[in-house]
Design a protein around this motif. Structure first.
Motif, PDB file in Angstrom:
ATOM      1  N   PRO A  73      -7.081   6.065  -6.727  1.00  0.00           N
ATOM      2  CA  PRO A  73      -6.085   7.049  -6.653  1.00  0.00           C
ATOM      3  C   PRO A  73      -5.790   7.762  -5.380  1.00  0.00           C
ATOM      4  O   PRO A  73      -4.889   8.296  -5.144  1.00  0.00           O
ATOM      5  N   LYS A  74      -7.076   7.672  -4.444  1.00  0.00           N
ATOM      6  CA  LYS A  74      -6.729   8.428  -3.066  1.00  0.00           C
ATOM      7  C   LYS A  74      -6.191   7.599  -2.194  1.00  0.00           C
ATOM      8  O   LYS A  74      -5.901   8.065  -0.908  1.00  0.00           O
ATOM      9  N   ALA A  75      -5.884   6.206  -2.319  1.00  0.00           N
ATOM     10  CA  ALA A  75      -5.219   5.299  -1.490  1.00  0.00           C
ATOM     11  C   ALA A  75      -4.000   5.573  -1.075  1.00  0.00           C
ATOM     12  O   ALA A  75      -3.215   6.278  -1.807  1.00  0.00           O
ATOM     13  N   ASP A  76      -3.418   5.337   0.161  1.00  0.00           N
ATOM     14  CA  ASP A  76      -1.986   5.547   0.558  1.00  0.00           C
ATOM     15  C   ASP A  76      -1.202   4.172   0.227  1.00  0.00           C
ATOM     16  O   ASP A  76      -0.093   4.128  -0.305  1.00  0.00           O
ATOM     17  N   VAL A  77      -1.967   2.973   0.112  1.00  0.00           N
ATOM     18  CA  VAL A  77      -1.034   1.586  -0.137  1.00  0.00           C
ATOM     19  C   VAL A  77      -2.044   0.821  -0.610  1.00  0.00           C
ATOM     20  O   VAL A  77      -3.334   0.700  -0.380  1.00  0.00           O
ATOM     21  N   ILE A  78      -1.482  -0.091  -1.524  1.00  0.00           N
ATOM     22  CA  ILE A  78      -2.465  -1.450  -2.204  1.00  0.00           C
ATOM     23  C   ILE A  78      -1.600  -2.568  -1.497  1.00  0.00           C
ATOM     24  O   ILE A  78      -0.606  -2.655  -1.699  1.00  0.00           O
ATOM     25  N   ILE A  79      -2.454  -3.315  -0.807  1.00  0.00           N
ATOM     26  CA  ILE A  79      -2.059  -4.626  -0.213  1.00  0.00           C
ATOM     27  C   ILE A  79      -2.700  -5.872  -1.006  1.00  0.00           C
ATOM     28  O   ILE A  79      -3.743  -5.883  -1.286  1.00  0.00           O
ATOM     29  N   THR A  80      -1.754  -6.638  -1.531  1.00  0.00           N
ATOM     30  CA  THR A  80      -2.223  -7.720  -2.450  1.00  0.00           C
ATOM     31  C   THR A  80      -1.868  -9.030  -1.992  1.00  0.00           C
ATOM     32  O   THR A  80      -1.129  -9.061  -0.961  1.00  0.00           O
ATOM     33  N   ASN A  81      -2.068 -10.183  -2.574  1.00  0.00           N
ATOM     34  CA  ASN A  81      -2.036 -11.466  -2.209  1.00  0.00           C
ATOM     35  C   ASN A  81      -0.971 -12.215  -2.931  1.00  0.00           C
ATOM     36  O   ASN A  81      -0.390 -13.154  -2.050  1.00  0.00           O
ATOM     37  N   PRO A  82      -0.462 -12.188  -4.038  1.00  0.00           N
ATOM     38  CA  PRO A  82      -0.326 -10.877  -4.567  1.00  0.00           C
ATOM     39  C   PRO A  82      -1.294 -10.809  -5.909  1.00  0.00           C
ATOM     40  O   PRO A  82      -1.522  -9.734  -6.600  1.00  0.00           O
ATOM     41  N   THR A  83      -1.793 -11.787  -6.534  1.00  0.00           N
ATOM     42  CA  THR A  83      -2.602 -11.909  -7.659  1.00  0.00           C
ATOM     43  C   THR A  83      -4.150 -11.987  -7.432  1.00  0.00           C
ATOM     44  O   THR A  83      -4.840 -11.520  -8.164  1.00  0.00           O
ATOM     45  N   HIS A  84      -4.230 -12.773  -6.450  1.00  0.00           N
ATOM     46  CA  HIS A  84      -5.990 -13.200  -6.174  1.00  0.00           C
ATOM     47  C   HIS A  84      -6.461 -12.107  -5.492  1.00  0.00           C
ATOM     48  O   HIS A  84      -7.682 -11.714  -5.708  1.00  0.00           O
ATOM     49  N   PHE A  85      -5.836 -11.280  -4.468  1.00  0.00           N
ATOM     50  CA  PHE A  85      -6.692 -10.095  -3.827  1.00  0.00           C
ATOM     51  C   PHE A  85      -5.881  -8.746  -3.657  1.00  0.00           C
ATOM     52  O   PHE A  85      -4.645  -8.800  -3.818  1.00  0.00           O
ATOM     53  N   ALA A  86      -6.579  -7.935  -3.671  1.00  0.00           N
ATOM     54  CA  ALA A  86      -5.801  -6.425  -3.532  1.00  0.00           C
ATOM     55  C   ALA A  86      -7.067  -5.528  -2.739  1.00  0.00           C
ATOM     56  O   ALA A  86      -8.205  -5.537  -2.856  1.00  0.00           O
ATOM     57  N   VAL A  87      -6.475  -5.069  -1.877  1.00  0.00           N
ATOM     58  CA  VAL A  87      -7.137  -3.988  -0.862  1.00  0.00           C
ATOM     59  C   VAL A  87      -6.595  -2.418  -1.066  1.00  0.00           C
ATOM     60  O   VAL A  87      -5.145  -2.527  -0.837  1.00  0.00           O
ATOM     61  N   ALA A  88      -7.278  -1.538  -0.996  1.00  0.00           N
ATOM     62  CA  ALA A  88      -6.643  -0.334  -1.199  1.00  0.00           C
ATOM     63  C   ALA A  88      -7.107   0.570   0.127  1.00  0.00           C
ATOM     64  O   ALA A  88      -8.449   0.633   0.581  1.00  0.00           O
ATOM     65  N   ASP A 135      -9.179 -11.552  -8.220  1.00  0.00           N
ATOM     66  CA  ASP A 135      -8.751 -11.731  -9.532  1.00  0.00           C
ATOM     67  C   ASP A 135      -8.741 -10.503 -10.523  1.00  0.00           C
ATOM     68  O   ASP A 135      -8.061  -9.793 -10.299  1.00  0.00           O
ATOM     69  N   LEU A 136      -9.829 -10.778 -11.383  1.00  0.00           N
ATOM     70  CA  LEU A 136      -9.824  -9.475 -12.460  1.00  0.00           C
ATOM     71  C   LEU A 136      -9.682  -8.135 -11.673  1.00  0.00           C
ATOM     72  O   LEU A 136      -9.160  -7.362 -12.517  1.00  0.00           O
ATOM     73  N   VAL A 137     -10.723  -8.181 -10.679  1.00  0.00           N
ATOM     74  CA  VAL A 137     -11.010  -6.704 -10.369  1.00  0.00           C
ATOM     75  C   VAL A 137      -9.822  -6.230  -9.504  1.00  0.00           C
ATOM     76  O   VAL A 137      -9.171  -5.148  -9.615  1.00  0.00           O
ATOM     77  N   ALA A 138      -8.935  -7.313  -8.904  1.00  0.00           N
ATOM     78  CA  ALA A 138      -7.664  -6.876  -8.197  1.00  0.00           C
ATOM     79  C   ALA A 138      -6.671  -6.518  -9.038  1.00  0.00           C
ATOM     80  O   ALA A 138      -5.930  -5.605  -8.758  1.00  0.00           O
ATOM     81  N   MET A 139      -6.676  -7.310 -10.339  1.00  0.00           N
ATOM     82  CA  MET A 139      -5.717  -6.805 -11.305  1.00  0.00           C
ATOM     83  C   MET A 139      -6.031  -5.309 -11.734  1.00  0.00           C
ATOM     84  O   MET A 139      -5.053  -4.481 -11.895  1.00  0.00           O
ATOM     85  N   GLN A 140      -7.381  -4.785 -11.867  1.00  0.00           N
ATOM     86  CA  GLN A 140      -7.696  -3.508 -12.186  1.00  0.00           C
ATOM     87  C   GLN A 140      -7.075  -2.524 -11.195  1.00  0.00           C
ATOM     88  O   GLN A 140      -6.488  -1.383 -11.485  1.00  0.00           O
ATOM     89  N   ILE A 141      -7.575  -3.120  -9.865  1.00  0.00           N
ATOM     90  CA  ILE A 141      -6.767  -2.035  -8.623  1.00  0.00           C
ATOM     91  C   ILE A 141      -5.277  -1.948  -8.963  1.00  0.00           C
ATOM     92  O   ILE A 141      -4.869  -1.061  -8.724  1.00  0.00           O
ATOM     93  N   ARG A 142      -4.514  -3.035  -9.036  1.00  0.00           N
ATOM     94  CA  ARG A 142      -3.328  -2.901  -9.274  1.00  0.00           C
ATOM     95  C   ARG A 142      -2.764  -1.943 -10.315  1.00  0.00           C
ATOM     96  O   ARG A 142      -1.963  -1.213 -10.464  1.00  0.00           O
ATOM     97  N   ASN A 143      -3.400  -2.098 -11.389  1.00  0.00           N
ATOM     98  CA  ASN A 143      -3.274  -1.303 -12.607  1.00  0.00           C
ATOM     99  C   ASN A 143      -3.376   0.233 -12.715  1.00  0.00           C
ATOM    100  O   ASN A 143      -2.500   1.279 -12.860  1.00  0.00           O
ATOM    101  N   VAL A 144      -4.742   0.530 -11.911  1.00  0.00           N
ATOM    102  CA  VAL A 144      -4.793   1.815 -11.498  1.00  0.00           C
ATOM    103  C   VAL A 144      -3.657   2.365 -10.390  1.00  0.00           C
ATOM    104  O   VAL A 144      -3.221   3.643 -10.619  1.00  0.00           O
ATOM    105  N   ALA A 145      -3.389   1.651  -9.380  1.00  0.00           N
ATOM    106  CA  ALA A 145      -2.410   2.149  -8.466  1.00  0.00           C
ATOM    107  C   ALA A 145      -1.144   2.220  -9.263  1.00  0.00           C
ATOM    108  O   ALA A 145      -0.409   3.227  -8.831  1.00  0.00           O
ATOM    109  N   GLN A 146      -0.850   1.353 -10.365  1.00  0.00           N
ATOM    110  CA  GLN A 146       0.668   1.648 -10.729  1.00  0.00           C
ATOM    111  C   GLN A 146       0.562   2.941 -11.719  1.00  0.00           C
ATOM    112  O   GLN A 146       1.532   3.654 -11.841  1.00  0.00           O
TER     113      GLN A 146
END
Length: 375
Positions: free
Chosen positions: A262-277, A296-307
């Motif tokens: 939640p402290k991140a400014d942006v989430i950059i994705t792969n779109p489904t395989h990778f995610a970095v905050a 994969d699953l961790v990337a999906m969790q990061i996207r869910n928290v970001a949304q």
């Protein structure tokens, strides 16, 4: 090959822990024959070096005691004072020799096993007083070897002693014709030379005993394969327990990482395989920091928290892969990715300030990513 009580072969070399525990119990390599050899040599050197003082002391004592006055002999207090002085005179002559012998005994015994004091070794134990175990030691392999060594010592040292006495018989017979001080000095010389020859014989015995004691002690410390496994398990921990600990650590790290999303400014994705905050402080002096990353699953969790926290998510596959593989959590973005990340953050800050509309997201497919960061 040695066996333990379960019948397993003790074929494994002792571990460092096993050696350390044995030292605490007082089980170290020692050679009595080596100690005896150095004690003999030290006694010879001591007699040769201190013989003059000892002879003078003995001569003075004999002269004084053969000329004691009659009144002193029949007066207990005077007699005590007289012999107290004679005893002091003898001790002054013998103390240097005693000190030399004590130092030699300590140093020579430590040559093999080193200095080691164990209170456990001197504690009374019922097993040490077991007569059956004592008989096993006497009639066992060690007892037989000790018997052979004793016979060997007697044969070698006795032969040398007899040969020396035979070779020096004329000098020994002539001692009775020499005056007292000279005869005493001459006899001390003969004794010293005989001790020297006997001690040289002990070299042979020590050369046999030292390797045997090293081999015997190592054999006693041998371990079975099961003992090695059990020790490794006790030292390093149960593998199952270690696995559960590592799993728990990963879960804690994952929770901490997700808590930083939640402290991140942006989430950059792969779109489904990778995610970095990513987080960037415009007022700070450092580069953007990666708060979280996952696949994969961790990337999906990061996207869910970001949304859930309305954090902007941008699909930039080349940049997400580059950051994922080149940056660790909590580290700054490398200099080679500054330009590409700067363009993304510039758009994000313009979006937050309302300068641009979210529907007008620029095409970032061709961001400048150096070859060494491309994946």
């Amino acid at each position: 090959m040695a066996e333990n009580q379960d019948g397993q072969d003790k074929s494994e070399d002792p571990t460092e822990k096993k050696k350390s525990e044995s030292r605490k119990k007082g089980q170290v390599t020692r050679s009595k024959e080596l100690t005896t050899l150095f004690m003999l040599i030290a006694s010879i050197v001591g007699i040769m070096y201190f013989s003059k003082d000892m002879i003078e002391a003995i001569t003075a004592i004999m002269r004084n005691n053969f000329s004691v006055e009659r009144d002193v002999l029949f007066h207990s207090e005077e007699l005590f004072i007289h012999f107290k002085g004679e005893l002091s005179l003898m001790l002054k002559a013998l103390i240097p020799l005693f000190i030399l012998m004590v130092i030699t005994a300590i140093l020579s015994s430590a040559l093999l096993g080193g200095f080691n004091f164990s209170g456990d070794a001197i504690n009374p134990k019922p097993g040490k007083m077991n007569p059956i175990k004592g008989l096993k030691k006497i009639f066992g392999t060690n007892g037989l070897i000790e018997l052979i060594k004793s016979i060997l010592k007697i044969m070698i040292m006795g032969s040398i002693a007899v040969y020396f006495l035979w070779a020096a018989k004329n000098e020994i017979y002539g001692l009775s014709e020499e005056p007292f001080p000279g005869a005493f000095i001459h006899s001390m010389e003969l004794i010293s030379w005989q001790f020297l020859l006997v001690s040289l014989a002990m070299i042979i015995v020590a050369m046999i005993d030292v390797p045997y004691q090293i081999w015997s002690n190592t054999k006693q410390l041998k371990m079975t394969k099961q003992e090695v496994k059990d020790e490794s398990k006790n030292s390093d921990g149960n593998p199952e327990m270690k696995g559960r600990i590592r799993q728990k650590q990963r879960e804690i790290a994952m929770q901490r990482m997700m808590g930083d999303v939640p402290k991140a400014d942006v989430i950059i994705t792969n779109p489904t395989h990778f995610a970095v905050a990513l987080q960037y402080d415009p007022d700070g002096s450092g580069a953007p920091i990666m708060l979280a990353k996952g696949a994969d699953l961790v990337a999906m969790q990061i996207r869910n928290v970001a949304q859930a926290h309305e954090i902007p998510i941008m699909e930039i596959p080349p940049l997400s892969r580059a950051i994922y593989y080149s940056v660790e959590i909590g580290d700054e973005i490398p200099a080679g990715l500054y330009v590409a990340v700067a363009q993304v953050l510039a758009y994000i800050f313009q979006l937050k300030s309302g300068e641009v509309d979210e529907s007008k997201q620029p095409d970032m497919a061709d961001l400048p990513i150096p070859t060494e960061y491309q994946r």
